[in-house]
Structure formats: structure tokens, C-alpha cells
Scaffold this motif. Structure first.
Motif, short mmCIF file in Angstrom:
data_model
loop_
_atom_site.label_atom_id
_atom_site.label_comp_id
_atom_site.label_asym_id
_atom_site.label_seq_id
_atom_site.Cartn_x
_atom_site.Cartn_y
_atom_site.Cartn_z
N ARG A 293 0.84 -1.20 0.00
CA ARG A 293 0.00 0.00 0.00
C ARG A 293 0.88 1.26 0.00
N ALA A 294 1.97 1.20 0.76
CA ALA A 294 2.85 2.37 0.89
C ALA A 294 3.77 2.54 -0.31
N ASP A 295 4.09 1.46 -1.02
CA ASP A 295 5.02 1.55 -2.15
C ASP A 295 4.44 0.77 -3.34
N ARG A 296 3.75 1.51 -4.19
CA ARG A 296 3.02 0.83 -5.27
C ARG A 296 3.93 0.25 -6.36
N SER A 297 5.21 0.61 -6.32
CA SER A 297 6.09 -0.02 -7.31
C SER A 297 6.22 -1.52 -7.01
N LEU A 298 5.80 -1.93 -5.80
CA LEU A 298 5.89 -3.35 -5.43
C LEU A 298 4.76 -4.19 -6.04
N VAL A 299 3.75 -3.52 -6.60
CA VAL A 299 2.62 -4.29 -7.16
C VAL A 299 3.12 -5.22 -8.27
N ALA A 300 4.00 -4.71 -9.11
CA ALA A 300 4.52 -5.54 -10.22
C ALA A 300 5.28 -6.75 -9.68
N LYS A 301 6.07 -6.53 -8.62
CA LYS A 301 6.83 -7.65 -8.03
C LYS A 301 5.88 -8.66 -7.38
N LEU A 302 4.83 -8.14 -6.76
CA LEU A 302 3.82 -9.00 -6.15
C LEU A 302 3.21 -9.93 -7.20
N ILE A 303 2.91 -9.38 -8.36
CA ILE A 303 2.30 -10.18 -9.43
C ILE A 303 3.30 -11.23 -9.94
N ASP A 304 4.53 -10.81 -10.22
CA ASP A 304 5.54 -11.74 -10.75
C ASP A 304 5.80 -12.90 -9.79
N GLU A 305 5.94 -12.57 -8.51
CA GLU A 305 6.24 -13.62 -7.54
C GLU A 305 5.03 -14.55 -7.35
N SER A 306 3.82 -14.00 -7.42
CA SER A 306 2.63 -14.86 -7.30
C SER A 306 2.57 -15.85 -8.47
N VAL A 307 2.91 -15.37 -9.66
CA VAL A 307 2.85 -16.23 -10.84
C VAL A 307 3.94 -17.31 -10.77
N ARG A 308 5.06 -17.00 -10.11
CA ARG A 308 6.07 -18.05 -9.89
C ARG A 308 5.59 -19.06 -8.83
N TYR A 309 5.16 -18.52 -7.70
CA TYR A 309 4.89 -19.34 -6.53
C TYR A 309 3.64 -20.22 -6.71
N GLU A 310 2.63 -19.66 -7.33
CA GLU A 310 1.38 -20.39 -7.52
C GLU A 310 0.85 -20.20 -8.94
N PRO A 311 1.53 -20.77 -9.96
CA PRO A 311 1.01 -20.62 -11.32
C PRO A 311 -0.38 -21.26 -11.40
N ILE A 312 -1.31 -20.59 -12.01
CA ILE A 312 -2.69 -21.12 -12.00
C ILE A 312 -2.84 -22.31 -12.94
#
Ligand code: HEM
Length: 427
Positions: A293-312
Motif C-alpha cells: 500500500r505504501a510503495d506501489r512499485s511493489l505491485v509488479a513484483k507481487l504479481i511476478d512472484e505470485s505467478v512463480r509461486y502459484e502458477p494457475i
């Protein structure tokens, strides 16, 4: 199912049917893959069968020799070499509902290369990023702003609708009836549901898939014919497809329609499921939501790591076009090979602490959007949609958090993973 039943098909019902079909037996896929990856990196047989889900090959699967690979290097080697490991079989199984045309997913060799080269520019960041404002407007205005005063929601209701609604606009479908997208989304899902594991259900499911495919084809054809007659203008996808040249000629209506139709299942539920995974990990990882919430540049990293960790999509299947060998095991021409994406993305030889969800890890290529020539052409669209959605949720729902009075979201599923419900509240 009759043609009229297909017309009345509900988006929520169609989505749940696909989720149930691809959910499987409940065996922990991460555990099963970890054991294989560490002990026996090639599996001789149909590894997927134990999970009780259909594969892309449909019923054909049982008639062939099957193998599965688990390690990062092996999954990468298969997915990157599209001449040894081909995708054309998809058109005969699951892909029957897509009946030819520009079904790029099931193309091989030069044909795939030339079609991909033709379509690629429309999906590159330079083009896609121009859609950000319109995407943001749809997400905020058509969905989230209307929900603010409720102060609670199951975010999966939103996640189910918005990706196809956005594709509807990006394709350039008529804006006078945008609600039409709900039928399109339901039909797109019914096409994916044609691939059954239970032979008794296969015939009915394939009929529904074909009826839904036809309904979608007819609707898109009407739009394409009108657009061509009006001069094929516009910066949307249909406008671009109508104008682009392929092997010295423009695409015909059938090609434009079949490509657009294939995009709807490819772009809809994949983004829905991925948002459910990203949100679950965002809410469940201690301290993460405050940080993002405080650093929105992390949203892209959040998405990339989610796609690695739990590919649908947990695996991809390829047909082997010539005899090959893995770890001394001969894999003959004509076999199917199951590439366990979900395993490769957690390979301990490549990722440090692979079982830890860490948005700050040094990112390396992973396989949630595929790899090699068939790698998701829409990945920049998907990432932009997810980025807009997450930012809008954080902006519009103050102190958004999981609803303590509702069950926590659980990411599950053997072939397609998702959290079926994500209940939240805000101030
Ligand atoms: C988060 C959402 C998405 C995920 C996880 C996803 C995943 C994938 C994966 C794994 C593949 C590779 C298939 C293979 O190797 O056989 C793929 C291919 C494809 N995706 Fe996506 N996708 C997503 C969203 C989209 C969107 C938004 C679009 C369209 C705008 C799209 C269009 C396609 C197409 C056309 C292909 C076939 C490409 C080819 O065969 O050359 N996808 N996707």
C-alpha cells in the motif's frame, strides 16, 4: 444441452463448472511434484492421472505413452524447443471446439511463427500500455466505485467479470451493449469445459462446448462483418486484425473471428484465477499489504512472484516429434510429455528458498505464462489488468483486509488453481 440453453448460460455457473472439472482429487500437487523433482525427475506414465483432471490431450491421452518432467531445466528445454515438442494435437482433443482458423495455441512450426509474428505487435507493452487509462476507468467506474459503500465483498465476483469486460473493449466490440460480455464469457468457459475426464460426460460436454463455440463465433462474425464494411478502422484489436497482412494478403473474416474467439477463454478465467491467487497471498502474508500500500512499485513484483509461486495452470503438455532421452529413459516419438510448471517454478537448484513467497527475491524466468515460442502473447495485457485492479482495490477500499467472519481464501486445484472466494471488509 440445446442451443437455447447455451444462450441462457450463466457466467457464474460456467466458471464453477470449469473450476470443479480442473480441481481434481485434492492430492497436494506441490508435495507430489517436490518428491518427484528431488528423487526421480522423469516419470514414466500419466502423472496427471492421479489428480483426476483432464489434460489438454483429452481422451487421446490414454492411447499414447506418457511421461512427465519436473525440473526447471527440463521444463524449459521442452517448452523452448517447439519443433521437437509440438502443440498441434490440441486441435484434435480439447481444441475441437475451436474448429481451426487462427487457433494459435495449437499451431506448430512455420505456421505458428508467421502468425505469431503477425499478431505480436498488438500485444507488446508499447501498444498495451496505451490501454491503461481505459482499463483503469472500467475497473474503477464500472465495478469498484459502485461497491465502496458496501464495505464488504467477495472480490471473486469482481475478478470473474472484469477481465472479459476489458477484453470486450480492447477488441472493439460495440459499446452500446457492453453487458453482452457476460454471455461471451460464459460461452468461452463452456468451450474450455469440453475436455472431460469422465467418458460418460464427454459427449454432452463436447456438444455444449461446440454449441457455445458456435454462439461465440456467430456473435463475433456479426461484429467483424460490420466493422469490415465500415472501413476496418480503429486502434482496437479487431481494427488492427482487419488491417494486418499475412503472407501477402489480409486476414479473412474467419481468421479474425477464430483468433478473437480463442482470446476470450485465454484471457478471461486465467486472469480471474491469477487475481484470486495474488489477493490471497497479499492478504495472507504478514505485513505485506501495508508494504505494498505504501510503495506501489511493489505491485509488479507481487504479481511476478505470485505467478512463480502459484502458477494457475500447473502443467503444459507437448507431443514428442522425434525420439529423445531424459536421464537415460527413452521417450519415443509420438509420446506425450507433461511439463510440470508448478514444480519447475519451485526448483531448489534455481530458486533460493523456493517454498517461500518473497516478492523481493531476485526474479528469474519462471513458467506461469509459459516459455518459448508459445509463451503467453497476452502477458502484458494480463499484468496491466492485474496491476490496475490491485491499485484500485488499495485506493478505493480503505484498510481493506480479510473478513474475519468468513472462511479464509484457500488456493487449491490440481490443473487450474485458484481461491474460489476472497471475502474482504474495509472501513
Ligand atoms: C494471468 C493471466 C494469464 C495467464 C496465467 C496465461 C497463461 C498462459 C500460458 C501458460 C500460455 C502458454 C500455453 C502453452 O505453452 O501451451 C498462454 C498462451 C496464450 N495466452 Fe495467456 N495467460 C493469461 C492471460 C492472457 C491474456 C490476457 C491473453 C490475451 C489478451 C492471453 C492470450 C494467450 C494466447 C493467444 C496464447 C497462445 C500463444 C501461442 O500459442 O503462441 N493470455 N497463456
Amino acid at each position: 444441452m440445446s442451443e437455447s440453453t447455451v444462450q441462457d448460460m450463466k457466467l457464474e455457473t460456467a466458471y464453477s463448472a470449469v473450476s470443479d472439472l480442473y480441481k481434481g482429487t485434492g492430492i497436494d500437487i506441490h508435495k507430489a511434484c517436490r518428491e518427484m523433482r528431488q528423487k526421480s525427475p522423469i516419470y514414466e506414465g500419466d502423472f496427471i492421472k492421479q489428480f483426476g483432471v483432464p489434460t489438454n490431450a483429452g481422451m487421446e491421452q490414454s492411447a499414447r505413452k506418457n511421461f512427465a518432467v519436473f525440473r526447471y531445466a527440463d521444463v524449459m528445454a521442452v517448452l523452448r524447443d517447439a519443433s521437437t515438442y509440438t502443440s498441434g494435437f490440441i486441435a484434435k482433443g480439447f481444441g475441437k471446439a475451436f474448429d481451426g482458423g487462427l487457433t494459435i495455441l495449437a499451431m506448430d512450426g512455420e505456421q505458428h511463427k508467421s502468425v505469431r509474428t503477425l499478431l505480436q505487435p498488438a500485444f507488446m507493452p508499447a501498444t498495451v500500455n496505451k490501454w491503461r487509462e481505459r482499463m483503469d476507468e472500467i475497473i474503477r467506474h464500472d465495478y469498484l466505485e459502485k461497491m465502496v459503500s458496501d464495505r464488504k465483498a467477495n472480490l471473486m465476483d469482481f475478478a470473474l467479470s472484469f477481465p472479459i469486460r476489458i477484453m470486450y473493449t480492447l477488441m472493439g466490440f460495440p459499446e452500446d451493449n457492453p453487458e453482452k460480455f457476460r454471455s461471451y464469457a460464459a460461452w468461452a468457459l463452456a468451450m474450455v469445459g469440453g475436455n472431460q475426464i469422465d467418458p460418460k460426460k464427454e459427449q454432452d460436454a463436447m456438444k455444449t462446448a461446440l454449441d457455445a463455440g458456435k454462439a461465440l463465433y456467430d456473435s463475433i462474425m456479426e461484429i467483424v462483418v460490420t466493422r469490415r464494411a465500415a472501413g476496418s478502422e480503429g486502434d482496437d484489436l479487431i481494427g488492427r486484425l482487419l488491417r494486418c497482412e499475412h503472407e501477402g494478403r489480409v486476414l479473412n473474416d474467419h481468421e479474425v473471428v477464430t483468433f478473437c474467439r480463442m482470446l476470450l477463454p485465454a484471457a478471461g478465467e486465467t486472469t480471474t484465477r491469477t487475481l484470486s491467487v495474488v489477493l490471497t497471498l497479499l492478504f495472507e502474508t504478514p505485513g505485506l499489504i501495508e508494504e505494498v500500500r505504501a510503495d506501489r512499485s511493489l505491485v509488479a513484483k507481487l504479481i511476478d512472484e505470485s505467478v512463480r509461486y502459484e502458477p494457475i495452470a500447473t502443467f503444459k503438455v507437448r507431443e514428442v516429434a522425434k525420439d529423445v532421452e531424459f536421464y537415460g529413459v527413452k521417450v519415443p516419438k509420438g509420446s506425450f510429455i507433461q511439463c510440470m510448471v508448478t514444480s519447475a517454478n519451485r526448483d531448489e537448484d534455481v530458486f533460493e528458498n523456493p517454498e517461500t513467497f518473497d516478492i523481493h527475491r531476485k526474479q528469474k524466468p519462471s513458467f506461469g505464462f509459459g516459455f518459448g515460442p508459445h509463451m503467453c502473447i497476452g502477458q502484458f495485457v494480463a499484468k496491466l489488468e492485474l496491476n490496475c485492479a490491485i491499485n484500485a482495490i488499495l485506493d478505493l477500499f480503505p484498510n481493506v483486509r480479510l473478513d474475519p467472519s468468513m472462511p479464509k481464501p484457500v488456493i487449491e486445484g490440481a490443473q487450474l488453481r485458484e481461491a474460489h472466494e476472497v471475502h474482504v471488509i474495509w472501513d
